[in-house]
Design a protein around this motif. Sequence first.
Motif, PDB file in Angstrom:
ATOM      1  N   PRO A 370       0.824  -1.207   0.000  1.00 56.45           N
ATOM      2  CA  PRO A 370       0.000   0.000   0.000  1.00 56.45           C
ATOM      3  C   PRO A 370       0.863   1.265   0.000  1.00 56.45           C
ATOM      4  CG  PRO A 370       0.157  -0.885   2.229  1.00 56.45           C
ATOM      5  CD  PRO A 370       0.976  -1.785   1.346  1.00 56.45           C
ATOM      6  N   ASP A 372      -0.575   4.199   0.578  1.00 58.50           N
ATOM      7  CA  ASP A 372      -1.225   5.036   1.586  1.00 58.50           C
ATOM      8  C   ASP A 372      -2.010   4.191   2.574  1.00 58.50           C
ATOM      9  OD1 ASP A 372      -1.766   8.079  -0.141  1.00 58.50           O
ATOM     10  OD2 ASP A 372      -1.179   7.847   1.968  1.00 58.50           O
ATOM     11  N   PRO A 373      -1.329   3.465   3.439  1.00 58.82           N
ATOM     12  CA  PRO A 373      -2.047   2.518   4.277  1.00 58.82           C
ATOM     13  C   PRO A 373      -2.857   3.163   5.391  1.00 58.82           C
ATOM     14  CG  PRO A 373       0.267   2.544   4.833  1.00 58.82           C
ATOM     15  CD  PRO A 373       0.116   3.443   3.657  1.00 58.82           C
ATOM     16  N   TYR A 374      -2.595   4.452   5.652  1.00 62.75           N
ATOM     17  CA  TYR A 374      -3.254   5.051   6.809  1.00 62.75           C
ATOM     18  C   TYR A 374      -4.386   5.972   6.429  1.00 62.75           C
ATOM     19  CZ  TYR A 374       0.858   3.122   8.858  1.00 62.75           C
ATOM     20  OH  TYR A 374       1.841   2.260   9.218  1.00 62.75           O
ATOM     21  N   ASP A 375      -4.511   6.263   5.152  1.00 69.57           N
ATOM     22  CA  ASP A 375      -5.548   7.204   4.770  1.00 69.57           C
ATOM     23  C   ASP A 375      -6.755   6.469   4.239  1.00 69.57           C
ATOM     24  OD1 ASP A 375      -5.179  10.503   3.415  1.00 69.57           O
ATOM     25  OD2 ASP A 375      -6.952   9.439   4.160  1.00 69.57           O
ATOM     26  N   GLN A 376      -7.580   5.993   5.137  1.00 73.04           N
ATOM     27  CA  GLN A 376      -8.705   5.183   4.683  1.00 73.04           C
ATOM     28  C   GLN A 376      -9.752   6.004   3.955  1.00 73.04           C
ATOM     29  OE1 GLN A 376     -11.314   3.918   7.866  1.00 73.04           O
ATOM     30  NE2 GLN A 376      -9.799   4.578   9.355  1.00 73.04           N
ATOM     31  N   PHE A 403      -2.385  -6.136  -0.280  1.00 70.29           N
ATOM     32  CA  PHE A 403      -3.007  -5.138   0.597  1.00 70.29           C
ATOM     33  C   PHE A 403      -4.109  -4.432  -0.178  1.00 70.29           C
ATOM     34  CE2 PHE A 403      -0.417  -4.735   4.446  1.00 70.29           C
ATOM     35  CZ  PHE A 403       0.740  -5.403   4.094  1.00 70.29           C
ATOM     36  N   CYS A 428      -4.378  -8.859   3.155  1.00 70.66           N
ATOM     37  CA  CYS A 428      -4.603  -7.858   4.189  1.00 70.66           C
ATOM     38  C   CYS A 428      -5.624  -6.837   3.728  1.00 70.66           C
ATOM     39  CB  CYS A 428      -3.290  -7.163   4.566  1.00 70.66           C
ATOM     40  SG  CYS A 428      -3.539  -5.955   5.872  1.00 70.66           S
ATOM     41  N   ILE A 429      -6.850  -6.972   4.242  1.00 70.35           N
ATOM     42  CA  ILE A 429      -7.876  -5.961   4.004  1.00 70.35           C
ATOM     43  C   ILE A 429      -7.655  -4.919   5.079  1.00 70.35           C
ATOM     44  CG2 ILE A 429     -10.349  -5.533   3.791  1.00 70.35           C
ATOM     45  CD1 ILE A 429     -10.597  -8.654   3.419  1.00 70.35           C
ATOM     46  N   MET A 430      -7.281  -3.726   4.668  1.00 72.35           N
ATOM     47  CA  MET A 430      -6.629  -2.811   5.607  1.00 72.35           C
ATOM     48  C   MET A 430      -7.514  -2.242   6.702  1.00 72.35           C
ATOM     49  SD  MET A 430      -3.644  -0.976   3.405  1.00 72.35           S
ATOM     50  CE  MET A 430      -4.387  -0.895   1.795  1.00 72.35           C
ATOM     51  N   PRO A 432      -9.718  -3.062   9.713  1.00 72.40           N
ATOM     52  CA  PRO A 432      -9.920  -4.301  10.480  1.00 72.40           C
ATOM     53  C   PRO A 432     -11.383  -4.734  10.534  1.00 72.40           C
ATOM     54  CG  PRO A 432      -8.650  -2.694  11.758  1.00 72.40           C
ATOM     55  CD  PRO A 432      -9.118  -1.989  10.546  1.00 72.40           C
ATOM     56  N   ARG A 434     -13.500  -6.024   8.322  1.00 71.49           N
ATOM     57  CA  ARG A 434     -14.436  -5.675   7.232  1.00 71.49           C
ATOM     58  C   ARG A 434     -15.118  -6.899   6.650  1.00 71.49           C
ATOM     59  NH1 ARG A 434     -16.245  -2.013   7.182  1.00 71.49           N
ATOM     60  NH2 ARG A 434     -15.705   0.148   7.080  1.00 71.49           N
ATOM     61  N   SER A 463      -7.544 -11.630   7.085  1.00 71.05           N
ATOM     62  CA  SER A 463      -8.068 -10.345   7.534  1.00 71.05           C
ATOM     63  C   SER A 463      -9.537 -10.287   7.156  1.00 71.05           C
ATOM     64  CB  SER A 463      -7.299  -9.200   6.880  1.00 71.05           C
ATOM     65  OG  SER A 463      -7.315  -9.351   5.484  1.00 71.05           O
TER      66      SER A 463
ATOM     67  N   ASP B  36      -2.666   6.942  12.235  1.00 68.93           N
ATOM     68  CA  ASP B  36      -3.802   7.596  12.870  1.00 68.93           C
ATOM     69  C   ASP B  36      -4.739   6.551  13.428  1.00 68.93           C
ATOM     70  OD1 ASP B  36      -4.608  10.674  11.070  1.00 68.93           O
ATOM     71  OD2 ASP B  36      -3.493  10.237  12.902  1.00 68.93           O
ATOM     72  N   TRP B  41      -1.011  -1.553  12.779  1.00 71.29           N
ATOM     73  CA  TRP B  41      -1.900  -2.003  11.717  1.00 71.29           C
ATOM     74  C   TRP B  41      -2.073  -0.886  10.694  1.00 71.29           C
ATOM     75  CZ3 TRP B  41      -3.646  -6.726  10.672  1.00 71.29           C
ATOM     76  CH2 TRP B  41      -4.598  -6.838   9.664  1.00 71.29           C
ATOM     77  N   PRO B  42      -2.095  -1.138   9.406  1.00 71.92           N
ATOM     78  CA  PRO B  42      -1.847  -2.433   8.769  1.00 71.92           C
ATOM     79  C   PRO B  42      -0.415  -2.909   9.016  1.00 71.92           C
ATOM     80  CG  PRO B  42      -2.726  -0.832   7.188  1.00 71.92           C
ATOM     81  CD  PRO B  42      -2.395  -0.088   8.414  1.00 71.92           C
ATOM     82  N   ILE B  44       2.696  -3.255   8.223  1.00 76.53           N
ATOM     83  CA  ILE B  44       3.805  -2.936   7.340  1.00 76.53           C
ATOM     84  C   ILE B  44       4.973  -2.513   8.213  1.00 76.53           C
ATOM     85  CG2 ILE B  44       2.273  -2.231   5.471  1.00 76.53           C
ATOM     86  CD1 ILE B  44       2.852   0.623   6.102  1.00 76.53           C
ATOM     87  N   CYS B  52       5.898   5.586   3.078  1.00 77.09           N
ATOM     88  CA  CYS B  52       4.492   5.959   2.981  1.00 77.09           C
ATOM     89  C   CYS B  52       4.286   7.371   3.473  1.00 77.09           C
ATOM     90  CB  CYS B  52       3.625   5.029   3.829  1.00 77.09           C
ATOM     91  SG  CYS B  52       3.511   3.412   3.126  1.00 77.09           S
ATOM     92  N   HIS B  56       2.639  10.482   1.372  1.00 73.52           N
ATOM     93  CA  HIS B  56       1.448  11.189   1.826  1.00 73.52           C
ATOM     94  C   HIS B  56       1.649  12.689   1.849  1.00 73.52           C
ATOM     95  CE1 HIS B  56      -2.435  11.288   3.873  1.00 73.52           C
ATOM     96  NE2 HIS B  56      -1.952  12.238   4.621  1.00 73.52           N
ATOM     97  N   ARG B  62      -1.988  11.617  -6.275  1.00 72.09           N
ATOM     98  CA  ARG B  62      -1.489  10.279  -6.493  1.00 72.09           C
ATOM     99  C   ARG B  62      -1.383  10.026  -7.983  1.00 72.09           C
ATOM    100  NH1 ARG B  62      -3.344   6.407  -2.744  1.00 72.09           N
ATOM    101  NH2 ARG B  62      -3.368   5.025  -4.491  1.00 72.09           N
TER     102      ARG B  62
END
Lengths: 594, 164
Positions: A370, A372-376, A403, A428-430, A432, A434, A463, B36, B41-42, B44, B52, B56, B62
């Motif tokens: 990913p 951008d793993p943190y920007d859901q 991911f 990995c469905i990012m 949790p 889901r 996941s 955040d 998690w995830p 990585i 990452c 960002h 992107r």
Amino acid sequence: MQTDPNGPNPKKSKDSPSNSANTESTQSPSPFPDEVLEKVLSFLNSDKDRSSVSLVCKDWYNAERWTRTKLFIGNCYSVSPEIVARRFTKIKSVTLKGKPRFSDFNLVPQNWGADVHYWLLMFANVYPFLEELRLKRMTISDESLELLATSFPGFRALSLMSCDGFSTDGLKAIATHCRSLTELDIQDVDMDDFCGGWLSCFPEDFGSLEVLNFATLDSEVNFDALERLVSQCKSLRVLKVNKTITLDQLQRLLLRAPQLMELGTGSFQQELLPGQFGDLGIAFSNCKNLRTLSGLWEVASIYFPVLYVACASLTFLNLNYTALRSDEFGSLLAHCPNLRRLWVLDTVEDKGLEAVGSSCPLLEELRVFPADPYDQHLRRGVTESGFVAVSRGCRKLHYVLYFCWQMTNAAVATIVQNCPNFTHFRLCIMNPGRPDYLTNEPMDEAFGAVVKNCTKLQRLSMSGLLTDLTFEYIGKYAKNLETLSVAFAGSSDRGMQCVLEGCPKLRKLEIRDCPFGNAALLSGLEKYETMRSLWMSSCNVTINACQRLAREMPRLNVEVMKDKESDDSRADKVYVYRSVAGPRRDAPPFVLTL
Amino acid sequence: MKKKRCFEETFEEINNVQVPRTLPLLDHIDLCEEEDGVVGWPPINSWRKKICHHHHHHNSRRGCTNPTNYVTVKNGCGGGSRSNSMYVKVKMEGVGIARKVDLSRHHSYQTLIDTLMAMFVNEKVQGYKLAYQDKEGDWLLAGDMPWGTFINSVQRLKLLRNGN
């Protein structure tokens, strides 16, 4: 190699007094002299074979231990340096793994342990001919690196993966003292990078390197020193530079090392004059043996054409730090028909993965990371369609790490029907917990399909919203499963119990944030001795249950780490592993050894 | 099920909670995290987190043609954090999993609350109050003091459900 305890000559063993019943007795003589047995066993390389051999009888145990040269220790605390030193006398190569894998994700505090120093002291004493050291998730200090560099005159290969505790000062010691060094491989480490001067510490006439990987380091190295090193090391086959190396510098390096098989580039975006661009293309085209390409930091895709000739014979393309759009990725991929392994960032999106399906029919391994793993909220990247598209075109796929933000049961079922040979399935469905985003059902059927269809499955990471049913499927069908990673899944103790009871080959079980409690933990009492380790964090296990486990199974080490905020009875993090060395003596204060 | 409590009672409970001033285990945990959301998690590793983070903050479009400008992090911190990030733990009442939020990314209570609501979107909270623990260890309602003062004082956050 034959390991038939009755000997290689059946006719002889029929008449020999050591036939059948007494092969394990030390009273009956071995059918052939020790030297012959040792010579034969010295051809054995696989650890599993050697383990089997050592169990045959006392003679074979001794012959094996005197001929073993490669030591593999999957958990550094499962055995002690003293025990190892007593058993093996001729070790030349050591692989040691330390911290539990979840330490990669900051779940294990600093200073937890796995310091290699005590091991090195023993090696310096007992194995002066040590040539290779490969460490994963261990702590190694500069002092240790200095000890390593100065204690073993024939030292050749150092590989540090996901290690911490050292700095470029330690690397200076290695470069300065290891005159026969063939391999220096630093990956994913947490180190202090003071400056790139370590590279200049290699002696001026140094020429033995075959593998040099410093991609992880940030500081600029002296380019002249690097260029000289590369031209003198005629056997250099792996070169992975860091992102401070520019394109024109890369071109000069390639000219000196056309024999390279694996290349990690530096930055790929400098402004080149047309002449330089042409030179770069020629330099790449001259590398006829290139099979692996990585690096490609900061890419300007207009330079991709310089790679096209080399891409034709590539088998491994690692773009996992390169943010590419689907179109530029597709153009590159069209020139890589022989790829077996591909690592990529999810910026290529589903369209990019469709290109994978159509361009790479020989693909065996795919990892999609990913960006951008943190920007859901953005939720870009790849979806289930990309994965399905790959499975349609790449029928030989057997390793996947994927991911994504959404998945469906139906898609996974299709994927494993297309590719039933999965040995490693890590999804990995990012977000949790889901569910299937179309049907809103749990993802049980997805993983059920995986274990039912993929009979060779060795490793599974799950996941999504998962009930106990997933675990029932795993226990029932995943008979070759060795490693299982579970997060935010399951409904009750029964889930974990199904796995412990049903998976005969299970070696590593790592669990976080699941509703598994004491009954589940204690249902695996005897099982844990057949496994390397168990990790459980943020579950429902109490200290009392862990104490009971420790009491009943003295050959297991049961370690607990507590979160100060939780109540006293909770065992927030539990790490259980078999050991012949007893409880470890270097546990920090925040680790309770039960 | 718990009897519903009015807000004042709820808040009183928080004020009475004895929370240790220092958290030795938390000190050990590497707080240089980019997340955040949920801790670790995830899944990585920290090397990838560094990258990452730069994606960002330096590549807002992107897939744009401009290559990202990587800022090399020349410090020894494992997670490669920016030196001005400010992570605090956030717990929502009744939810097992704590999250973490980087307060340095916010400049007002509103953006903070929006982010927190997004984090706990699964919890279907009807109404909430945001409380924080200050440097003296006391729990207070957030929103009374200017943002700057709040930032200098906050150690932890807690979301309290409304009684209704």
